[in-house]
Scaffold this motif. Structure first.
Motif, PDB file in Angstrom:
ATOM      1  N   GLN A 230       0.807  -1.217   0.000  1.00  0.00           N
ATOM      2  CA  GLN A 230       0.000   0.000   0.000  1.00  0.00           C
ATOM      3  C   GLN A 230       0.843   1.272   0.000  1.00  0.00           C
ATOM      4  OE1 GLN A 230      -3.365   0.216  -0.347  1.00  0.00           O
ATOM      5  NE2 GLN A 230      -3.205  -1.995  -0.734  1.00  0.00           N
ATOM      6  N   GLY A 231       2.162   1.121  -0.055  1.00  0.00           N
ATOM      7  CA  GLY A 231       3.038   2.290  -0.130  1.00  0.00           C
ATOM      8  C   GLY A 231       3.271   2.981   1.195  1.00  0.00           C
ATOM      9  N   LEU A 232       3.047   2.274   2.306  1.00  0.00           N
ATOM     10  CA  LEU A 232       3.209   2.891   3.620  1.00  0.00           C
ATOM     11  C   LEU A 232       4.647   2.904   4.106  1.00  0.00           C
ATOM     12  CD1 LEU A 232       0.062   1.405   5.389  1.00  0.00           C
ATOM     13  CD2 LEU A 232       0.388   3.742   4.552  1.00  0.00           C
ATOM     14  N   GLY A 233       5.521   2.216   3.387  1.00  0.00           N
ATOM     15  CA  GLY A 233       6.922   2.190   3.784  1.00  0.00           C
ATOM     16  C   GLY A 233       7.648   1.043   3.129  1.00  0.00           C
ATOM     17  N   VAL A 234       8.892   0.816   3.555  1.00  0.00           N
ATOM     18  CA  VAL A 234       9.719  -0.283   3.063  1.00  0.00           C
ATOM     19  C   VAL A 234      10.137  -1.119   4.273  1.00  0.00           C
ATOM     20  CG1 VAL A 234      10.549   1.097   1.128  1.00  0.00           C
ATOM     21  CG2 VAL A 234      11.888   1.015   3.258  1.00  0.00           C
ATOM     22  N   SER A 235      10.680  -2.303   4.004  1.00  0.00           N
ATOM     23  CA  SER A 235      11.092  -3.150   5.108  1.00  0.00           C
ATOM     24  C   SER A 235      12.252  -4.032   4.681  1.00  0.00           C
ATOM     25  CB  SER A 235       9.920  -4.008   5.591  1.00  0.00           C
ATOM     26  OG  SER A 235      10.260  -4.684   6.787  1.00  0.00           O
ATOM     27  N   ILE A 236      12.755  -4.805   5.607  1.00  0.00           N
ATOM     28  CA  ILE A 236      13.746  -5.849   5.335  1.00  0.00           C
ATOM     29  C   ILE A 236      13.265  -7.103   6.041  1.00  0.00           C
ATOM     30  CG2 ILE A 236      16.125  -6.621   5.668  1.00  0.00           C
ATOM     31  CD1 ILE A 236      17.026  -3.720   5.539  1.00  0.00           C
ATOM     32  N   LEU A 237      13.022  -8.165   5.258  1.00  0.00           N
ATOM     33  CA  LEU A 237      12.488  -9.411   5.808  1.00  0.00           C
ATOM     34  C   LEU A 237      13.320 -10.592   5.341  1.00  0.00           C
ATOM     35  CD1 LEU A 237       8.648  -8.859   5.229  1.00  0.00           C
ATOM     36  CD2 LEU A 237       9.922  -8.531   7.357  1.00  0.00           C
ATOM     37  N   ALA A 238      13.172 -11.711   6.024  1.00  0.00           N
ATOM     38  CA  ALA A 238      13.902 -12.921   5.662  1.00  0.00           C
ATOM     39  C   ALA A 238      13.473 -13.419   4.291  1.00  0.00           C
ATOM     40  CB  ALA A 238      13.662 -14.010   6.704  1.00  0.00           C
ATOM     41  N   GLU A 239      14.448 -13.854   3.502  1.00  0.00           N
ATOM     42  CA  GLU A 239      14.165 -14.401   2.172  1.00  0.00           C
ATOM     43  C   GLU A 239      13.180 -15.565   2.262  1.00  0.00           C
ATOM     44  OE1 GLU A 239      16.734 -15.870  -1.724  1.00  0.00           O
ATOM     45  OE2 GLU A 239      17.553 -16.157   0.293  1.00  0.00           O
ATOM     46  N   LEU A 240      13.265 -16.332   3.340  1.00  0.00           N
ATOM     47  CA  LEU A 240      12.397 -17.485   3.535  1.00  0.00           C
ATOM     48  C   LEU A 240      10.923 -17.091   3.503  1.00  0.00           C
ATOM     49  CD1 LEU A 240      12.754 -20.536   4.158  1.00  0.00           C
ATOM     50  CD2 LEU A 240      12.619 -19.955   6.592  1.00  0.00           C
ATOM     51  N   VAL A 241      10.591 -15.930   4.063  1.00  0.00           N
ATOM     52  CA  VAL A 241       9.208 -15.473   4.123  1.00  0.00           C
ATOM     53  C   VAL A 241       8.669 -15.171   2.726  1.00  0.00           C
ATOM     54  CG1 VAL A 241       7.701 -13.633   4.991  1.00  0.00           C
ATOM     55  CG2 VAL A 241       9.505 -14.546   6.434  1.00  0.00           C
ATOM     56  N   MET A 242       9.548 -14.776   1.812  1.00  0.00           N
ATOM     57  CA  MET A 242       9.113 -14.322   0.504  1.00  0.00           C
ATOM     58  C   MET A 242       8.827 -15.462  -0.474  1.00  0.00           C
ATOM     59  SD  MET A 242       9.119 -11.246   1.309  1.00  0.00           S
ATOM     60  CE  MET A 242       8.519 -10.655  -0.268  1.00  0.00           C
ATOM     61  N   LYS A 243       9.054 -16.693  -0.061  1.00  0.00           N
ATOM     62  CA  LYS A 243       8.862 -17.815  -0.982  1.00  0.00           C
ATOM     63  C   LYS A 243       7.406 -18.009  -1.393  1.00  0.00           C
ATOM     64  CE  LYS A 243      12.991 -20.486   0.148  1.00  0.00           C
ATOM     65  NZ  LYS A 243      13.536 -21.804   0.579  1.00  0.00           N
ATOM     66  N   LYS A 244       6.475 -17.608  -0.534  1.00  0.00           N
ATOM     67  CA  LYS A 244       5.057 -17.744  -0.859  1.00  0.00           C
ATOM     68  C   LYS A 244       4.356 -16.409  -0.660  1.00  0.00           C
ATOM     69  CE  LYS A 244       4.820 -22.631   0.440  1.00  0.00           C
ATOM     70  NZ  LYS A 244       4.171 -23.635   1.318  1.00  0.00           N
ATOM     71  N   CYS A 245       4.914 -15.394  -1.274  1.00  0.00           N
ATOM     72  CA  CYS A 245       4.406 -14.035  -1.056  1.00  0.00           C
ATOM     73  C   CYS A 245       3.261 -13.723  -2.033  1.00  0.00           C
ATOM     74  CB  CYS A 245       5.537 -13.023  -1.250  1.00  0.00           C
ATOM     75  SG  CYS A 245       4.982 -11.308  -1.170  1.00  0.00           S
ATOM     76  N   PRO A 246       2.036 -13.471  -1.535  1.00  0.00           N
ATOM     77  CA  PRO A 246       0.912 -13.150  -2.416  1.00  0.00           C
ATOM     78  C   PRO A 246       0.742 -11.654  -2.671  1.00  0.00           C
ATOM     79  CG  PRO A 246       0.107 -13.498  -0.207  1.00  0.00           C
ATOM     80  CD  PRO A 246       1.609 -13.656  -0.138  1.00  0.00           C
ATOM     81  N   TRP A 247       1.608 -10.828  -2.073  1.00  0.00           N
ATOM     82  CA  TRP A 247       1.441  -9.388  -2.195  1.00  0.00           C
ATOM     83  C   TRP A 247       2.253  -8.816  -3.360  1.00  0.00           C
ATOM     84  CZ3 TRP A 247       1.275 -11.893   2.456  1.00  0.00           C
ATOM     85  CH2 TRP A 247       0.115 -11.684   3.209  1.00  0.00           C
ATOM     86  N   LYS A 248       1.796  -7.701  -3.857  1.00  0.00           N
ATOM     87  CA  LYS A 248       2.450  -7.050  -4.993  1.00  0.00           C
ATOM     88  C   LYS A 248       3.590  -6.168  -4.486  1.00  0.00           C
ATOM     89  CE  LYS A 248      -1.846  -7.072  -7.633  1.00  0.00           C
ATOM     90  NZ  LYS A 248      -2.921  -6.255  -8.272  1.00  0.00           N
ATOM     91  N   VAL A 249       4.682  -6.831  -4.142  1.00  0.00           N
ATOM     92  CA  VAL A 249       5.871  -6.148  -3.663  1.00  0.00           C
ATOM     93  C   VAL A 249       7.083  -6.698  -4.397  1.00  0.00           C
ATOM     94  CG1 VAL A 249       4.883  -5.715  -1.382  1.00  0.00           C
ATOM     95  CG2 VAL A 249       6.220  -7.796  -1.775  1.00  0.00           C
ATOM     96  N   VAL A 250       8.189  -6.007  -4.247  1.00  0.00           N
ATOM     97  CA  VAL A 250       9.451  -6.417  -4.861  1.00  0.00           C
ATOM     98  C   VAL A 250      10.447  -6.713  -3.757  1.00  0.00           C
ATOM     99  CG1 VAL A 250      11.397  -5.612  -6.258  1.00  0.00           C
ATOM    100  CG2 VAL A 250       9.062  -5.115  -6.981  1.00  0.00           C
TER     101      VAL A 250
END
Length: 291
Positions: A230-250
């Motif tokens: 939603q454009g509220l900010g940026v973050s840094i997360l574990a690569e493991l979490v991104m394996k099944k990411c349903p959100w429109k993020v990069v």
């Protein structure tokens, strides 16, 4: 036995319900109520109250409950040690874990483990770098997944490194970069994952002499990704979490890299029941095979 009454009370508090505790323990709800009442009578004060939100400890109950938990956990260890001596294949694995591990590693490890030991029960508490070590020390769990840099006074064994990625909205100015410099994130609203007193992204910023602009601190990876979308900010997360990411993020690697270390932690070898020791070995084998 008094320890049985304590076990009943602990289950009521854990589940927040007399009826759920009765179902879990195989008792009637009346028997559960009588057991709790007997414990309160023996101690001389109310331990729990019931309201619309369920069952909760009174201030007096909160004061004594850690000691009651210790008694229950000690009894469980004795029972499982007795099973170990008799060579039984039963037991309970009690572990503390962080969200990314419980969502992406544990299901596969448990499924494989239960092929060999189908009678073993699992109790999984999801926490953070503060709560998991404390659960280990008090005996609430037998072991947990931690960042070894965040604990002291416990035995640990390293199991894996994992890269952490910058999480950006798809239309962000840095979304097309192959690697995102940390210095380019300091002026962005930052959404921090709450994982206790140790934060890998903040450690990375500090090593570079940088200070992030933290606008939100949230205890859930998926909520963070929804907010980034939603454009509220940026973050840094574990690569493991991104394996099944349903959100429109990069998701992009950081520069310099941000790496998270994961280890198993436990109090001492004598306090870990056989079922948990076997499962810890299974985790180590899985992580070794996973590269």
């Amino acid at each position: 036995m008094e320890t049985d009454r304590y076990r009943v009370l602990a289950k009521v508090v854990e589940l927040g319900s007399f009826s759920k505790a009765a179902t879990a323990l195989g008792y009637t709800q009346s028997a559960i109520s009588q057991s709790v009442a007997a414990t309160e009578a023996a101690l001389g004060f109310r331990l729990v109250v019931r309201d619309r939100g369920g069952v909760r400890l009174t201030p007096e109950g909160s004061a004594v409950f850690p000691s009651i938990e210790s008694v229950v956990n000690a009894q469980r260890i004795v029972e499982e040690k007795a099973s170990e001596v008799l060579g039984l294949e039963r037991g309970t694995v009690r572990m503390g874990t962080i969200a990314s591990i419980s969502e992406h590693w544990l299901p596969a490890v448990i499924a494989e483990f239960q092929k060999k030991w189908p009678q073993v029960e699992f109790i999984i508490h999801q926490g953070d770098y503060d709560s998991i070590p404390e659960w280990i020390r008090t005996g609430k769990v037998d072991f947990g997944f931690v960042n070894p840099a965040s604990v002291s006074g416990l035995k640990t064994e390293f199991i894996a490194h994992g890269e952490m990625l910058a999480i950006l909205p798809r239309e962000h100015r840095l979304a097309r970069a192959k690697r995102v410099p940390l210095k380019d994130l300091v002026d962005e609203p930052f959404i921090l994952l709450e994982e206790g007193g140790y934060y890998e992204p903040l450690e990375a910023f500090q090593r570079e002499g940088l200070e992030s602009d933290i606008r939100f601190t949230i205890h859930d990876d998926f909520t963070i990704m929804a907010m980034v979308e939603q454009g509220l900010g940026v973050s840094i997360l574990a690569e493991l979490v991104m394996k099944k990411c349903p959100w429109k993020v990069v998701a992009r690697p950081c520069d310099p890299s941000v790496v998270r270390s994961i280890a198993l932690a436990w109090r001492d070898d004598a306090s870990v029941p056989i079922a948990s020791r076997r499962f810890m070995d299974a985790v180590l084998a899985y992580c070794s095979d996973d590269g």
